[in-house]
Design an enzyme around this catalytic site. Structure first.
Site, PDB file in Angstrom:
ATOM      1  N   HIS A 346       0.821  -1.096   0.201  1.00  0.00           N
ATOM      2  CA  HIS A 346      -0.167  -0.082   0.000  1.00  0.00           C
ATOM      3  C   HIS A 346       0.928   1.327   0.011  1.00  0.00           C
ATOM      4  O   HIS A 346       1.980   1.130   0.329  1.00  0.00           O
ATOM      5  CB  HIS A 346      -0.936  -0.062   1.031  1.00  0.00           C
ATOM      6  CG  HIS A 346      -0.278   0.344   2.523  1.00  0.00           C
ATOM      7  ND1 HIS A 346      -0.540   1.499   3.129  1.00  0.00           N
ATOM      8  CD2 HIS A 346       0.310  -0.512   3.418  1.00  0.00           C
ATOM      9  CE1 HIS A 346       0.110   1.491   4.346  1.00  0.00           C
ATOM     10  NE2 HIS A 346       0.290   0.085   4.492  1.00  0.00           N
ATOM     11  N   ASP A 356       6.352   2.494   7.108  1.00  0.00           N
ATOM     12  CA  ASP A 356       5.328   2.096   6.690  1.00  0.00           C
ATOM     13  C   ASP A 356       4.235   3.285   6.053  1.00  0.00           C
ATOM     14  O   ASP A 356       3.912   4.115   6.555  1.00  0.00           O
ATOM     15  CB  ASP A 356       4.433   1.901   8.005  1.00  0.00           C
ATOM     16  CG  ASP A 356       3.069   1.064   8.094  1.00  0.00           C
ATOM     17  OD1 ASP A 356       2.270   0.949   6.657  1.00  0.00           O
ATOM     18  OD2 ASP A 356       2.240   1.077   8.927  1.00  0.00           O
ATOM     19  N   GLU A 393      -5.161   1.721   2.869  1.00  0.00           N
ATOM     20  CA  GLU A 393      -4.887   0.610   3.691  1.00  0.00           C
ATOM     21  C   GLU A 393      -5.087   0.873   5.230  1.00  0.00           C
ATOM     22  O   GLU A 393      -5.604   0.073   6.135  1.00  0.00           O
ATOM     23  CB  GLU A 393      -3.536  -0.288   3.519  1.00  0.00           C
ATOM     24  CG  GLU A 393      -3.205  -1.398   4.185  1.00  0.00           C
ATOM     25  CD  GLU A 393      -2.397  -1.293   5.531  1.00  0.00           C
ATOM     26  OE1 GLU A 393      -2.411  -2.282   6.350  1.00  0.00           O
ATOM     27  OE2 GLU A 393      -2.317  -0.147   6.041  1.00  0.00           O
ATOM     28  N   GLU A 394      -4.385   1.961   5.669  1.00  0.00           N
ATOM     29  CA  GLU A 394      -4.522   2.269   6.908  1.00  0.00           C
ATOM     30  C   GLU A 394      -5.882   2.602   7.620  1.00  0.00           C
ATOM     31  O   GLU A 394      -5.996   2.478   8.670  1.00  0.00           O
ATOM     32  CB  GLU A 394      -3.630   3.739   7.308  1.00  0.00           C
ATOM     33  CG  GLU A 394      -2.296   3.662   6.830  1.00  0.00           C
ATOM     34  CD  GLU A 394      -1.400   2.844   7.643  1.00  0.00           C
ATOM     35  OE1 GLU A 394      -1.844   2.198   8.694  1.00  0.00           O
ATOM     36  OE2 GLU A 394      -0.100   2.541   7.378  1.00  0.00           O
ATOM     37  N   ASP A 422       4.356  -5.055   3.136  1.00  0.00           N
ATOM     38  CA  ASP A 422       3.924  -3.661   3.603  1.00  0.00           C
ATOM     39  C   ASP A 422       5.248  -2.657   4.301  1.00  0.00           C
ATOM     40  O   ASP A 422       5.631  -2.227   3.310  1.00  0.00           O
ATOM     41  CB  ASP A 422       2.979  -4.154   4.937  1.00  0.00           C
ATOM     42  CG  ASP A 422       2.175  -2.975   5.435  1.00  0.00           C
ATOM     43  OD1 ASP A 422       2.604  -1.756   5.517  1.00  0.00           O
ATOM     44  OD2 ASP A 422       1.072  -2.982   5.740  1.00  0.00           O
ATOM     45  N   HIS A 506       3.694   4.703  12.906  1.00  0.00           N
ATOM     46  CA  HIS A 506       2.403   5.680  12.813  1.00  0.00           C
ATOM     47  C   HIS A 506       2.654   7.137  13.392  1.00  0.00           C
ATOM     48  O   HIS A 506       1.569   7.736  13.959  1.00  0.00           O
ATOM     49  CB  HIS A 506       1.239   4.825  13.245  1.00  0.00           C
ATOM     50  CG  HIS A 506       0.843   4.079  12.353  1.00  0.00           C
ATOM     51  ND1 HIS A 506      -0.645   3.565  12.587  1.00  0.00           N
ATOM     52  CD2 HIS A 506       1.237   3.417  11.226  1.00  0.00           C
ATOM     53  CE1 HIS A 506      -0.706   2.597  11.438  1.00  0.00           C
ATOM     54  NE2 HIS A 506       0.444   2.367  10.959  1.00  0.00           N
TER      55      HIS A 506
END
Length: 705
Positions: A346, A356, A393-394, A422, A506
């Site tokens: 993604h 990420d 995706e998140e 990922d 994140h």
């Protein structure tokens, strides 16, 4: 004499065949793919730098620009490249505030809820484009209550509090990240009677343990103001289109219906920093928490409460229908264009996304560029290779799920395997998870690729020295885009990366600087992931026989079944139907392996006959379709979108990998209720799995009953 003549004739025929074709064997191209002459760590670094210049959450202009970059790169690699758009429900923060009254005698504290820009931050000029810290799809509302500390917010943590006599009802819980999916942290809080949830990043887990440890940018650890944002949605795909694609003008359910399904939490929640979490922790009195609930060595003593600290949490979110874009690139197969080997990663990120997900995106583009270099040297795949770059995706695996739901029947009949990356790089050490029939293929690929951190050994040698047990994990959790492929429609799948977790996950600090300093300074780990990922794809796309081994599957589920039987040996549950089905699966795996061997041994003559190709195709179809048989059209009880009866998420942890999820959930429920009816449901789930395993063995066998 006859034997000699035949040998001479065969030799002449073979030589003639080679002369007619100047194309090297597929294995030549596979070796070339992983060679240093084709890999390019500088190009990977450039891709990552370009993709992470701005924060690019789903639905943003910056993410659309990133999609254009991926599209143009795939098109430049001579792929048939396109974007596929969907209109989906996304969630953004509108306003939020958090206040603490530590005690009746102390003045209130208002938290600023900001992640601090670090000294020398090259991205400071775009930091205001980062979304304010929030939980996607969190419930809007304002709540005030005493605080209770609930450790990691697991079901067992609430059981511990119950045993301690701590009442959670009507309180705001303080939980720390680290063991389960954040959506389950909030759901579990609601189930326990809480009115709100705060989830913080504890120094013990993400800050290096406290003390004199430095944090980013001086070290890899999360700074005190760092916040892990993310979604709390419990399902996959657009919440308003459960089970069908979110095309423009499609049918949608209301947000109220989504809430009634239990897919999004019904209490407000907010992620907060480690520093803010410790401030709130100091306001909590009551009984001292257990040793394994405590924080780092210089943290305050953790108590469970409730209170005397009181917090007011106010959150207002906005939900909008936004456009997301998947980018799809395709290299059509020369002999079997209707068989698909799919690679996916993604693109959307909560902030800059250097780990990420864009370490994976940069690696995907490296794979694409190497495949184009092979094409220019004459290689053509036997089967079609599809490269997918997913959006949103998140938020809940939205882009991949919508695409799978839209193409469900075609993928279910044509997809050979789905290979996911990922976060390609979080640190050192190779890790992989897969459905068991891919185990041998992953190991063989790792044996051919050099360890980027030790040139004297292969990745496989590093892998086995790591002591990982099991060596290859399973894909029961729904933590990434393999979920729709495996758990919804039953496509064999794998997921791979270097490293495991990383502290700035994140947060504002997941940027190119972190990757360049701590994740992969020379970008050689990226090169290595691209090599393994691409090599596995090439073998699946090019080999005459699909390199699947269902013996691994039979062995795996036999052990799982034995463990379950031992766990509830005193409950009168009969596992013999399941063991019988597993035995049939093992025999079917033997049979298909022998059939493959017989065709290979006869190939010198039989390949001259068209019938041989038909046999190979039919055998491959059985290998490809056996995984589908592990699914059940009704899905799992209380989680019907998940169809796979061997691997699916735990009901109380979307990240958790559960084997035999239906049986596992029924056992958990029966232990709680301990009624004849609840244990009867466990037996029913054993029968369901036994039937699915038998169906898989019948597919492998290839004959009607």
């Amino acid at each position: 004499m006859l034997k000699t003549t035949a040998a001479v004739f065969l030799s002449i025929a073979t030589t003639f065949s080679v002369l007619l074709s100047s194309t090297p064997p597929k294995s030549y191209y596979h070796s070339l793919f992983i060679s240093s002459s084709l890999s390019d760590n500088v190009s990977i670094s450039h891709h990552l730098y370009t993709l992470t210049r701005r924060p690019h959450a789903a639905g943003s202009e910056a993410n659309a620009e990133a999609a254009s970059y991926v599209l143009s790169t795939l098109a430049a690699c001579n792929m048939k490249a396109r974007t596929v758009s969907y209109e989906v429900l996304l969630s953004y923060p509108d306003s939020r505030s958090l206040n603490l009254i530590p005690s009746p005698s102390e003045p209130p504290i208002t938290f600023d809820l900001k992640q601090e820009i670090y000294k020398g931050d090259p991205y400071a000029y775009v930091a205001d484009e980062v979304l304010p810290t929030f939980h996607a799809y969190a419930k809007s509302g304002s709540v005030t209550g005493q605080v209770v500390y609930v450790n990691y917010g697991r079901v067992e943590d609430y059981q511990t509090l119950k045993e301690m006599g701590t009442n959670v009802t009507g309180t705001v819980v303080l939980a720390r990240y680290g063991k389960i999916y954040r959506g389950d942290i909030v759901m579990n809080a609601f189930d326990a009677g809480a009115i709100g949830a705060l989830v913080y990043t504890d120094r013990k887990d993400y800050g290096g343990g406290g003390g004199d440890v430095k944090w980013f940018p001086d070290d890899k650890w999360m700074p005190p103001s760092g916040v892990q944002v993310g979604s709390v949605y419990k399902e996959s795909g657009d919440p308003t289109t459960p089970g069908w694609a979110s095309s423009e003008g499609c049918e949608r359910v209301s947000v109220e219906e989504v809430e009634s399904r239990g897919d999004i939490p019904l209490i407000p929640s907010l992620p907060i920093s480690g520093a803010d979490g410790e401030t709130i922790m100091r306001s909590i009195g009551g009984e001292i928490a257990k040793d394994n609930w405590q924080g780092s060595k210089d943290a305050p003593i953790y108590r469970v409460g409730p209170g005397p600290g009181v917090v007011n949490l106010d959150y207002k979110g906005k939900q909008v229908i936004a456009t997301i874009q998947n980018v799809i690139g395709l290299i059509e197969g020369e002999e079997e264009p209707d068989r698909f080997v799919i690679l996916g990663n993604h693109r959307d990120a909560w902030t800059f996304g250097a780990v990420d997900p864009n370490s994976g995106t940069a690696t995907l583009l490296e794979v694409a560029q190497r495949l184009w270099k092979l094409q220019r040297k004459g290689w053509k795949p036997r089967r079609t290779i599809i490269l997918c770059n997913w959006d949103a995706e998140e938020y809940g695996l939205v882009g991949s799920t919508e695409w799978v739901e839209e193409n469900r029947e075609l993928l279910a009949s044509r997809a050979v395997a789905y290979l996911n990356v990922d976060c390609a790089i979080t640190g050192a050490g190779f890790h992989a998870s897969a459905t068991p029939q891919l185990d041998d293929l992953l190991k063989q690929a790792a044996q051919q690729v050099q360890d980027p951190d030790n040139s004297s050994q292969t990745i496989y040698e590093q892998w086995i020295q790591s002591g990982a047990s099991p060596l290859i994990g399973r894909l029961g959790g729904s933590g990434s885009d393999y979920a729709a492929f495996l758990q919804h429609i039953g496509v064999p799948a794998a997921d791979m990366q270097f490293g495991t977790g990383y502290p700035v996950y994140h947060s504002l600090y997941d940027d190119y600087v972190w990757m360049e300093k701590f994740g992969d300074p020379m970008f050689q780990r990226h090169v290595a992931v691209a090599s393994v990922w691409g090599l596995v794809a090439l073998r699946l796309a090019d080999e005459d026989f699909l390199p699947f081994n269902y013996h691994s599957y039979a062995f795996e589920i036999q052990k799982l079944a034995e463990d379950l039987e031992t766990e509830i040996s005193d409950k009168g549950i009969n596992f013999s139907p399941l063991f019988k089905s597993i035995e049939e699966l093992s025999k079917a795996a033997d049979k298909i392996n022998n059939q493959k061997k017989a065709i290979k041994e006869a190939k010198g003559w039989a390949s001259m006959w068209r019938n041989d190709r038909v046999k190979v195709r039919e055998l491959n179809d059985r290998l490809m379709m056996a995984e589908r048989a592990f699914t059940d059209r009704d899905g799992l009880l209380r989680m019907p979108w998940y169809k796979h009866l061997i691997y699916a998420p735990s009901r109380h942890n979307d990240y958790g990998s559960t084997s035999f999820p239906g049986i596992d959930d029924a056992i958990e429920n029966a232990k709680k209720l301990n009624t004849a009816e609840s244990w009867s449901l466990v037996q029913h789930e054993v029968w369901r799995v036994a039937r699915a395993v038998r169906h898989a063995s019948l597919v492998l066998d290839g004959n009607l009953t």
